[in-house]
Structures are given as structure tokens and as C-alpha cells.
Design a protein around this motif. Structure first.
Motif, PDB file in Angstrom:
ATOM      1  N   ARG A 217      11.174   5.623  54.909  1.00  0.00           N
ATOM      2  CA  ARG A 217      11.032   5.169  53.528  1.00  0.00           C
ATOM      3  C   ARG A 217       9.629   5.427  53.007  1.00  0.00           C
ATOM      4  O   ARG A 217       9.451   5.936  51.897  1.00  0.00           O
ATOM      5  N   ALA A 218       8.601   5.084  53.795  1.00  0.00           N
ATOM      6  CA  ALA A 218       7.205   5.220  53.367  1.00  0.00           C
ATOM      7  C   ALA A 218       7.040   4.578  51.990  1.00  0.00           C
ATOM      8  O   ALA A 218       7.253   3.378  51.843  1.00  0.00           O
ATOM      9  N   ASP A 219       6.707   5.353  50.965  1.00  0.00           N
ATOM     10  CA  ASP A 219       6.525   4.801  49.622  1.00  0.00           C
ATOM     11  C   ASP A 219       7.718   5.086  48.714  1.00  0.00           C
ATOM     12  O   ASP A 219       7.638   4.943  47.501  1.00  0.00           O
ATOM     13  N   LYS A 220       8.852   5.482  49.310  1.00  0.00           N
ATOM     14  CA  LYS A 220      10.043   5.776  48.510  1.00  0.00           C
ATOM     15  C   LYS A 220      10.794   4.487  48.172  1.00  0.00           C
ATOM     16  O   LYS A 220      10.679   3.477  48.881  1.00  0.00           O
ATOM     17  N   PRO A 221      11.630   4.500  47.141  1.00  0.00           N
ATOM     18  CA  PRO A 221      12.517   3.358  46.868  1.00  0.00           C
ATOM     19  C   PRO A 221      13.491   3.174  48.022  1.00  0.00           C
ATOM     20  O   PRO A 221      13.824   4.134  48.727  1.00  0.00           O
ATOM     21  N   ASP A 222      13.950   1.964  48.230  1.00  0.00           N
ATOM     22  CA  ASP A 222      14.878   1.698  49.325  1.00  0.00           C
ATOM     23  C   ASP A 222      16.186   2.456  49.104  1.00  0.00           C
ATOM     24  O   ASP A 222      16.628   2.676  47.977  1.00  0.00           O
ATOM     25  N   ASP A 223      16.789   2.874  50.213  1.00  0.00           N
ATOM     26  CA  ASP A 223      18.040   3.628  50.160  1.00  0.00           C
ATOM     27  C   ASP A 223      18.699   3.515  51.530  1.00  0.00           C
ATOM     28  O   ASP A 223      18.181   2.850  52.428  1.00  0.00           O
ATOM     29  N   THR A 224      19.844   4.152  51.683  1.00  0.00           N
ATOM     30  CA  THR A 224      20.479   4.165  53.001  1.00  0.00           C
ATOM     31  C   THR A 224      19.627   5.006  53.952  1.00  0.00           C
ATOM     32  O   THR A 224      18.871   5.887  53.527  1.00  0.00           O
ATOM     33  N   LEU A 225      19.764   4.743  55.243  1.00  0.00           N
ATOM     34  CA  LEU A 225      19.018   5.520  56.231  1.00  0.00           C
ATOM     35  C   LEU A 225      19.365   7.000  56.117  1.00  0.00           C
ATOM     36  O   LEU A 225      18.485   7.862  56.177  1.00  0.00           O
ATOM     37  N   SER A 226      20.643   7.308  55.927  1.00  0.00           N
ATOM     38  CA  SER A 226      21.076   8.698  55.806  1.00  0.00           C
ATOM     39  C   SER A 226      20.369   9.408  54.660  1.00  0.00           C
ATOM     40  O   SER A 226      19.890  10.538  54.807  1.00  0.00           O
ATOM     41  N   ASN A 227      20.296   8.760  53.506  1.00  0.00           N
ATOM     42  CA  ASN A 227      19.643   9.374  52.348  1.00  0.00           C
ATOM     43  C   ASN A 227      18.135   9.501  52.551  1.00  0.00           C
ATOM     44  O   ASN A 227      17.519  10.489  52.137  1.00  0.00           O
ATOM     45  N   LEU A 228      17.537   8.499  53.191  1.00  0.00           N
ATOM     46  CA  LEU A 228      16.096   8.554  53.454  1.00  0.00           C
ATOM     47  C   LEU A 228      15.763   9.682  54.427  1.00  0.00           C
ATOM     48  O   LEU A 228      14.767  10.395  54.251  1.00  0.00           O
ATOM     49  N   VAL A 229      16.599   9.851  55.449  1.00  0.00           N
ATOM     50  CA  VAL A 229      16.381  10.933  56.415  1.00  0.00           C
ATOM     51  C   VAL A 229      16.534  12.284  55.730  1.00  0.00           C
ATOM     52  O   VAL A 229      15.721  13.203  55.940  1.00  0.00           O
ATOM     53  N   SER A 230      17.562  12.419  54.894  1.00  0.00           N
ATOM     54  CA  SER A 230      17.771  13.672  54.182  1.00  0.00           C
ATOM     55  C   SER A 230      16.575  13.997  53.297  1.00  0.00           C
ATOM     56  O   SER A 230      16.102  15.140  53.262  1.00  0.00           O
ATOM     57  N   SER A 231      16.065  13.005  52.606  1.00  0.00           N
ATOM     58  CA  SER A 231      14.897  13.200  51.746  1.00  0.00           C
ATOM     59  C   SER A 231      13.679  13.620  52.567  1.00  0.00           C
ATOM     60  O   SER A 231      12.911  14.501  52.164  1.00  0.00           O
ATOM     61  N   HIS A 232      13.532  13.002  53.734  1.00  0.00           N
ATOM     62  CA  HIS A 232      12.411  13.338  54.612  1.00  0.00           C
ATOM     63  C   HIS A 232      12.531  14.775  55.117  1.00  0.00           C
ATOM     64  O   HIS A 232      11.537  15.514  55.170  1.00  0.00           O
ATOM     65  N   MET A 233      13.741  15.166  55.483  1.00  0.00           N
ATOM     66  CA  MET A 233      13.952  16.517  55.974  1.00  0.00           C
ATOM     67  C   MET A 233      13.666  17.549  54.885  1.00  0.00           C
ATOM     68  O   MET A 233      13.072  18.595  55.150  1.00  0.00           O
ATOM     69  N   VAL A 234      14.076  17.251  53.661  1.00  0.00           N
ATOM     70  CA  VAL A 234      13.792  18.164  52.553  1.00  0.00           C
ATOM     71  C   VAL A 234      12.284  18.286  52.353  1.00  0.00           C
ATOM     72  O   VAL A 234      11.768  19.386  52.100  1.00  0.00           O
ATOM     73  N   SER A 235      11.565  17.183  52.504  1.00  0.00           N
ATOM     74  CA  SER A 235      10.103  17.214  52.377  1.00  0.00           C
ATOM     75  C   SER A 235       9.485  18.090  53.455  1.00  0.00           C
ATOM     76  O   SER A 235       8.568  18.885  53.188  1.00  0.00           O
ATOM     77  N   LEU A 236       9.981  17.961  54.699  1.00  0.00           N
ATOM     78  CA  LEU A 236       9.470  18.788  55.790  1.00  0.00           C
ATOM     79  C   LEU A 236       9.773  20.267  55.551  1.00  0.00           C
ATOM     80  O   LEU A 236       8.917  21.140  55.733  1.00  0.00           O
ATOM     81  N   LEU A 237      11.004  20.552  55.146  1.00  0.00           N
ATOM     82  CA  LEU A 237      11.388  21.933  54.883  1.00  0.00           C
ATOM     83  C   LEU A 237      10.561  22.533  53.748  1.00  0.00           C
ATOM     84  O   LEU A 237      10.166  23.702  53.800  1.00  0.00           O
ATOM     85  N   THR A 238      10.302  21.729  52.735  1.00  0.00           N
ATOM     86  CA  THR A 238       9.490  22.196  51.613  1.00  0.00           C
ATOM     87  C   THR A 238       8.063  22.489  52.069  1.00  0.00           C
ATOM     88  O   THR A 238       7.450  23.480  51.657  1.00  0.00           O
ATOM     89  N   ARG A 239       7.538  21.642  52.943  1.00  0.00           N
ATOM     90  CA  ARG A 239       6.173  21.830  53.450  1.00  0.00           C
ATOM     91  C   ARG A 239       6.043  23.132  54.245  1.00  0.00           C
ATOM     92  O   ARG A 239       5.043  23.829  54.166  1.00  0.00           O
TER      93      ARG A 239
END
Length: 345
Positions: A217-239
Motif C-alpha cells: 500500500r505504501a502511500d496508496k489508498p486502501d484496496d484489496t491485496l490483489s489490486n495493490l500487488v498489481s499496482s506495485h507490479m505495474v510500478s516496477l515494470l514501468t521503472r
């Protein structure tokens, strides 16, 4: 010894990462690597040598823990270090009796089958530096489950830790070794807050979902674990997208390896990165999945590259000539070569 740059190769289970939690406590300059048994050990060692050559630190220590090496692997490692342009000391701390022959023939190979590797590592470095009460307790938890002391008071807590590491697959280890290592070590560090609670094994078991959410989650709005992981993976892929980019007939794409949840991650990545036209994921089973945001018909791409097909924006197939690897850059090189040969036809 903590003035050395430490290259720490360890196993991929609780005991393996437990060893790295110990060295993280005692060393400031560390590069972590993780491996299962067999050929992967040699590939990881080559990665260590490559990084060592680039860093050119004055003092280097290669530490291998919770992995028993064959006599042949020991000889390979020694030879590679001797031929390296920088000097490095080699130390192996393990507890698997199957490494007895290697132990008897190599002075840098320490074997003790009465303790888990995490405890061997802690006892070794705490004797050189300062013992730590909290870390020592964590070590006892790992030791209880790893050598199966089922009457030990820490055993049930160790079982929960064992499952925690085994099921923490949210970050792909091959593509993102450093982020995966940071994730697992953060989770293990967090477990210690539950050791003094009533029925600590139950408290930790119930808290694991929340610990994972807190990390992603870090500084993101709360969400399901699945959605948070997906968002994190997209951030890593973008990086890392430029390093992971491929091209096909003038279209720019990204190559992932065993990413999982391809539909969600693939579509989310393409939405966040309009400069990319397609998303391609290859697996260790040779299967491949394609996703597109509409700029390229991936069903045609799947047919040409992988004898597959599907829909214009979602297709799949099989890369019959693909050879699995433990190193992402080698996966990337293979796929680029497959694409290049196809485009030459």
C-alpha cells in the motif's frame, strides 16, 4: 569484516532468507542473491562475479548459506574467483549433511548439521561483533522449524514463518531480484513484533495479510491485496521498462517472465505506458501470452512467433525453442532472437 562488500547467496526458503536477515543486521554493504539447488547456483555465482567486477570494491566477501555444493561446484567457484580481476574471500555456512565431501576438501566450507543455517550464520557473526537479543530470538524460531524440533516452544511460530516465505510470491524473483529480496526481508523483520503476544503463532498467522497489504500500500489508498500487488507490479515494470523492452515489426513491447495475472497486469501496464504497444509474458513451461491496447493485432503476432492465436488484444501460444533460464537477461535475449529470426523470414 563488516568493512567488506558482502555478496550473499542463500537459499529461497525461510532458513535461506533468515541467513540474509542476519547479515543485513551486521553489514552495511550487501548484495543479496537467492538460488535453489543445481544449475541455478552456478548462474547466480556468475552474476556475483559480474557485479564484483563492476564495483571493484577493495574488500569483497562471497558468502553462501543454506546451500550445499557439490565438489565440482566448489572447484568451479574457486577457479572463477582465482581468475577474477578483484580479490575476494569465500565462505560457506551450511547444515546439509549431503555436503560432507565438499566440507572435507575445502577450508572455506563450514558444515554443522546440528543447527540450521540461520543459526550457524548468526553464531558466526555475533561472535565477531555484538550479539542481539531480538535477532537471536528470531534465529531460534527459524532453527526450531528448520531442523524440526517439534517439542520446542518456538516450533509453531516457525511453521507460520515457513509458510510466510513459501507463499510470498507476489514479486517475481527472476525479474525483480532486489525488490523481491527487500519484500521478504521486510516481512521477516515485521514478524518479530508478534513474538511476545499471547499465542504468537496465531497472532502472526492472522496478521500476515495485513503485513503484505502494508508493504504494497505504501502511500496508496486502501484496496484489496490483489489490486495493490498489481499496482506495485505495474510500478516496477514501468521503472524497468526500457531494460525490458522488445520490438516487433516497428511496435514496442515489454517482455515479462512468469508474471502471473497477465490480463490485469498487462492491461494496467499498457494503460499506464501509452508508449508501449504490446505486453508479452513467457513462462518456464514455454507458454506465452500477449496483450495489446489496440495498436497491434497480437493474434497475428502469436501465430507468427508461437504457433498460437486468439483475439486481437489477447492471445497466446507456445515458444517451442525457448529454453528456461534463471536469469531474466538470458530470457530477454532468447526472445529477442526468436523475434529477429521470425522477422527475417
Amino acid at each position: 569484516m563488516n568493512t567488506y562488500h558482502l555478496y550473499h547467496l542463500s537459499h529461497t526458503d525461510l532458513d535461506g532468507y533468515g541467513c540474509q536477515l542476519v547479515t543485513q543486521h551486521y553489514f552495511e554493504n550487501i548484495s543479496f542473491y537467492n538460488s535453489n539447488y543445481g544449475k541455478e547456483i552456478e548462474e547466480r555465482f556468475l552474476e556475483i562475479l559480474e557485479e564484483m567486477e563492476k564495483r571493484k570494491a577493495a574488500k569483497n566477501l562471497v558468502l553462501i548459506t543454506d546451500l550445499n555444493l557439490t565438489v565440482e561446484q566448489c572447484e568451479i567457484l574457486e577457479k572463477e574467483l582465482q581468475n577474477a580481476s578483484v580479490e575476494a574471500r569465500l565462505l560457506l555456512l551450511d547444515h546439509h549433511k549431503s555436503g560432507q565431501d565438499s566440507y572435507e576438501n575445502h577450508p572455506w566450507y563450514l558444515l554443522d548439521d546440528t543447527r540450521c543455517a540461520t543459526k550457524i550464520t548468526y553464531d558466526f557473526f555475533s561472535a565477531l561483533y555484538t550479539p542481539d537479543t531480538a535477532l537471536s530470538r528470531f534465529v531460534d524460531v527459524v532453527n526450531a522449524v528448520d531442523i524440526w524440533l517439534d517439542q520446542d516452544s518456538h516450533f509453531e511460530l516457525g511453521k507460520v514463518g515457513l509458510g510466510l516465505v513459501a507463499n510470498a510470491r507476489e514479486i517475481n524473483r527472476i525479474m525483480f531480484a532486489k525488490p523481491n529480496s527487500h519484500y521478504l526481508l521486510t516481512l521477516l523483520q515485521s514478524t518479530q513484533a508478534y513474538f511476545d503476544q499471547p499465542s504468537p503463532h496465531i497472532a502472526l498467522d492472522e496478521a500476515i495479510h495485513g503485513l503484505k497489504k502494508r508493504y504494497f500500500r505504501a502511500d496508496k489508498p486502501d484496496d484489496t491485496l490483489s489490486n495493490l500487488v498489481s499496482s506495485h507490479m505495474v510500478s516496477l515494470l514501468t521503472r524497468y521498462k526500457e531494460r525490458m523492452s522488445i520490438s516487433y515489426k516497428g511496435h514496442k513491447g515489454i517482455l515479462t517472465y512468469n508474471i502471473g495475472n497477465v490480463s490485469v497486469v498487462g492491461n494496467d501496464f499498457l494503460a499506464a505506458n501509452p508508449d508501449f504497444d504490446f505486453f508479452m509474458d513467457v513462462t518456464s513451461r514455454k507458454t506465452v501470452s500477449f496483450r495489446s491496447s489496440g495498436k497491434i493485432d497480437v493474434s497475428k503476432m502469436a501465430k507468427a512467433l508461437a504457433n498460437g492465436g486468439g483475439h486481437p488484444n489477447a492471445s497466446g501460444g507456445m515458444l517451442t525453442t525457448f529454453k528456461d533460464s534463471f536469469v531474466y537477461d538470458r530470457v530477454l535475449s532468447q526472445v529477442k532472437e526468436i523475434i529477429s529470426k521470425n522477422e527475417e523470414k
